[in-house]
Design a protein around this motif. Structure first.
Motif, PDB file in Angstrom:
ATOM      1  N   ALA A   5       0.851  -1.188   0.000  1.00 43.83           N
ATOM      2  CA  ALA A   5       0.000   0.000   0.000  1.00 43.83           C
ATOM      3  C   ALA A   5       0.886   1.238   0.000  1.00 43.83           C
ATOM      4  CB  ALA A   5      -0.900   0.002   1.225  1.00 43.83           C
ATOM      5  N   PRO A   6       0.449   2.297  -0.650  1.00 45.38           N
ATOM      6  CA  PRO A   6       1.285   3.479  -0.768  1.00 45.38           C
ATOM      7  C   PRO A   6       1.511   4.146   0.580  1.00 45.38           C
ATOM      8  CG  PRO A   6      -0.934   3.945  -1.538  1.00 45.38           C
ATOM      9  CD  PRO A   6      -0.861   2.481  -1.255  1.00 45.38           C
ATOM     10  N   LYS A   7       2.696   4.663   0.757  1.00 51.59           N
ATOM     11  CA  LYS A   7       2.952   5.535   1.898  1.00 51.59           C
ATOM     12  C   LYS A   7       2.391   6.896   1.520  1.00 51.59           C
ATOM     13  CE  LYS A   7       4.933   3.123   5.104  1.00 51.59           C
ATOM     14  NZ  LYS A   7       4.290   2.993   6.395  1.00 51.59           N
ATOM     15  N   VAL A   8       2.686   7.906   2.306  1.00 51.60           N
ATOM     16  CA  VAL A   8       2.122   9.230   2.074  1.00 51.60           C
ATOM     17  C   VAL A   8       2.248   9.617   0.594  1.00 51.60           C
ATOM     18  CG1 VAL A   8       2.252  11.638   2.761  1.00 51.60           C
ATOM     19  CG2 VAL A   8       2.643   9.865   4.426  1.00 51.60           C
ATOM     20  N   ALA A   9       1.282  10.387   0.148  1.00 53.97           N
ATOM     21  CA  ALA A   9       1.115  10.717  -1.258  1.00 53.97           C
ATOM     22  C   ALA A   9       2.420  10.968  -2.007  1.00 53.97           C
ATOM     23  CB  ALA A   9       0.207  11.932  -1.377  1.00 53.97           C
ATOM     24  N   LYS A  35      -7.842   4.551   9.561  1.00 54.02           N
ATOM     25  CA  LYS A  35      -6.870   3.453   9.711  1.00 54.02           C
ATOM     26  C   LYS A  35      -5.779   3.550   8.657  1.00 54.02           C
ATOM     27  CE  LYS A  35      -9.906  -0.028  11.749  1.00 54.02           C
ATOM     28  NZ  LYS A  35     -10.666  -1.263  11.525  1.00 54.02           N
ATOM     29  N   ALA A  36      -6.173   3.761   7.409  1.00 46.43           N
ATOM     30  CA  ALA A  36      -5.201   3.859   6.323  1.00 46.43           C
ATOM     31  C   ALA A  36      -4.297   5.076   6.503  1.00 46.43           C
ATOM     32  CB  ALA A  36      -5.923   3.919   4.977  1.00 46.43           C
ATOM     33  N   LEU A  37      -4.881   6.194   6.881  1.00 47.07           N
ATOM     34  CA  LEU A  37      -4.124   7.424   7.087  1.00 47.07           C
ATOM     35  C   LEU A  37      -3.137   7.273   8.240  1.00 47.07           C
ATOM     36  CD1 LEU A  37      -3.780  10.408   6.249  1.00 47.07           C
ATOM     37  CD2 LEU A  37      -5.641  10.957   7.850  1.00 47.07           C
ATOM     38  N   LEU A  41       1.007   7.547   8.001  1.00 43.17           N
ATOM     39  CA  LEU A  41       1.763   8.543   8.766  1.00 43.17           C
ATOM     40  C   LEU A  41       2.458   7.936   9.982  1.00 43.17           C
ATOM     41  CD1 LEU A  41      -0.773  11.520   8.605  1.00 43.17           C
ATOM     42  CD2 LEU A  41       1.288  11.151   7.215  1.00 43.17           C
ATOM     43  N   ASP A  42       2.249   6.639  10.190  1.00 40.88           N
ATOM     44  CA  ASP A  42       2.865   5.917  11.307  1.00 40.88           C
ATOM     45  C   ASP A  42       2.502   6.548  12.659  1.00 40.88           C
ATOM     46  OD1 ASP A  42       4.311   3.821  12.398  1.00 40.88           O
ATOM     47  OD2 ASP A  42       6.208   4.938  12.371  1.00 40.88           O
ATOM     48  N   VAL A  43       1.216   6.796  12.826  1.00 43.26           N
ATOM     49  CA  VAL A  43       0.674   7.309  14.095  1.00 43.26           C
ATOM     50  C   VAL A  43      -0.528   6.454  14.475  1.00 43.26           C
ATOM     51  CG1 VAL A  43       1.480   9.696  13.724  1.00 43.26           C
ATOM     52  CG2 VAL A  43      -0.819   9.021  12.957  1.00 43.26           C
ATOM     53  N   LYS A 177      -5.727  11.344  -0.561  1.00 43.18           N
ATOM     54  CA  LYS A 177      -6.335  12.667  -0.779  1.00 43.18           C
ATOM     55  C   LYS A 177      -6.296  13.490   0.517  1.00 43.18           C
ATOM     56  CE  LYS A 177      -7.609  12.215  -5.091  1.00 43.18           C
ATOM     57  NZ  LYS A 177      -6.944  13.006  -6.133  1.00 43.18           N
ATOM     58  N   VAL A 178      -6.545  12.835   1.652  1.00 38.86           N
ATOM     59  CA  VAL A 178      -6.470  13.538   2.937  1.00 38.86           C
ATOM     60  C   VAL A 178      -5.032  13.979   3.192  1.00 38.86           C
ATOM     61  CG1 VAL A 178      -6.784  13.361   5.431  1.00 38.86           C
ATOM     62  CG2 VAL A 178      -8.492  12.367   3.889  1.00 38.86           C
ATOM     63  N   CYS A 179      -4.064  13.104   2.934  1.00 35.92           N
ATOM     64  CA  CYS A 179      -2.647  13.463   3.098  1.00 35.92           C
ATOM     65  C   CYS A 179      -2.286  14.662   2.242  1.00 35.92           C
ATOM     66  CB  CYS A 179      -1.743  12.287   2.733  1.00 35.92           C
ATOM     67  SG  CYS A 179      -1.498  11.120   4.045  1.00 35.92           S
TER      68      CYS A 179
END
Length: 193
Positions: A5-9, A35-37, A41-43, A177-179
Motif C-alpha cells: 500500500a502506498p505511503k504518504v502521497a 486506519k489507512a491514514l 503517517l505511522d501514528v 487525498k487527505v494526506c
C-alpha cells in the motif's frame, strides 16, 4: 492496508504536528480512511466513541438510555479534550461530535478538523444494508439519513479542511487525498529529511 500500500502521497518522511480529527456523517469513511491514514503517517488511530465506551464501561446506546444525551455529550467533550492533549494521532470523531461548539473550539485550538465530504447518495449506498447504525432504525431510514445530513451539513462545512469523497475511490486513495490536503498545512504535517 494491504501489502505494498502506498505511503504518504509523495515519498519522504512526514511528521504529524497536530492531531487530525476526521469528521463527517456515518458512512463517510472516518474509521476506514482513518486506519489507512494512520498507517501511512505511522501514528495511532483513535476513535472517540470507542474511547467513551471504554471510559464508561458501557456502550453509547446504554449511556444514552441510562444517562441521556446531555450527559453523553459532556463525556464526549471530556474525552475529545483528553485525546487532543495526548500523542499526535488520527482521531475519528463520532458523527455528532462536531455539531458541538465546545468540541469545534477544542479541535480548532489543539488539532485540525478534516471533513470527509461524501454526498447523500454515497452515504446511503454505504449504510443502507447495515443494521449497526442505531440512528437509522426508523420506519424510513433514507429520510432519517437525509434529514441528519441536511441538519449537519452547515456544521461540517466549518471544518478546517474538506476532502471530497467519490464512490470510485478506494480507502487508500481517499487516505492519500487527505494526506495531500494536510500537506498544504505545514503547521499540521511537515516533511522531514
Amino acid at each position: 492496508m494491504g501489502i505494498g500500500a502506498p505511503k504518504v502521497a509523495a515519498s519522504g518522511h512526514w511528521q504529524l504536528k497536530k492531531t487530525v480529527v476526521l469528521v463527517g456523517m456515518m458512512g463517510a469513511g472516518k474509521t476506514a480512511v482513518g486506519k489507512a491514514l494512520a498507517a501511512m503517517l505511522d501514528v495511532p488511530l483513535l476513535d472517540s466513541d470507542v474511547e467513551i465506551e471504554a471510559a464508561a464501561n458501557m456502550t453509547i446506546a446504554e449511556i444514552f438510555s441510562r444517562d441521556g444525551e446531555t450527559f453523553f455529550r459532556d463525556r464526549e467533550t471530556q474525552v475529545i479534550d483528553r485525546l487532543l492533549d495526548g500523542h499526535r494521532c488520527i482521531l475519528s470523531a463520532g458523527g455528532g461530535a462536531f455539531l458541538s461548539e465546545r468540541n469545534r473550539d477544542l479541535i480548532g485550538a489543539k488539532g485540525v478538523s478534516v471533513w470527509l465530504q461524501a454526498d447523500l447518495k454515497l452515504l446511503w449506498n454505504r449504510v443502507k444494508h447495515k443494521d449497526t447504525r442505531p440512528l437509522l432504525r426508523t420506519a424510513d431510514p433514507y429520510k432519517t439519513l437525509k434529514d441528519l445530513y441536511e441538519a449537519r451539513l452547515p456544521y461540517y462545512e466549518m471544518a478546517d479542511l474538506a476532502v471530497p469523497a467519490h464512490a470510485s475511490y478506494t480507502i487508500d486513495q481517499m487516505a492519500i487525498k487527505v494526506c495531500e490536503a494536510l500537506q498544504q498545512r505545514p503547521d499540521v504535517l511537515e516533511k522531514v529529511t
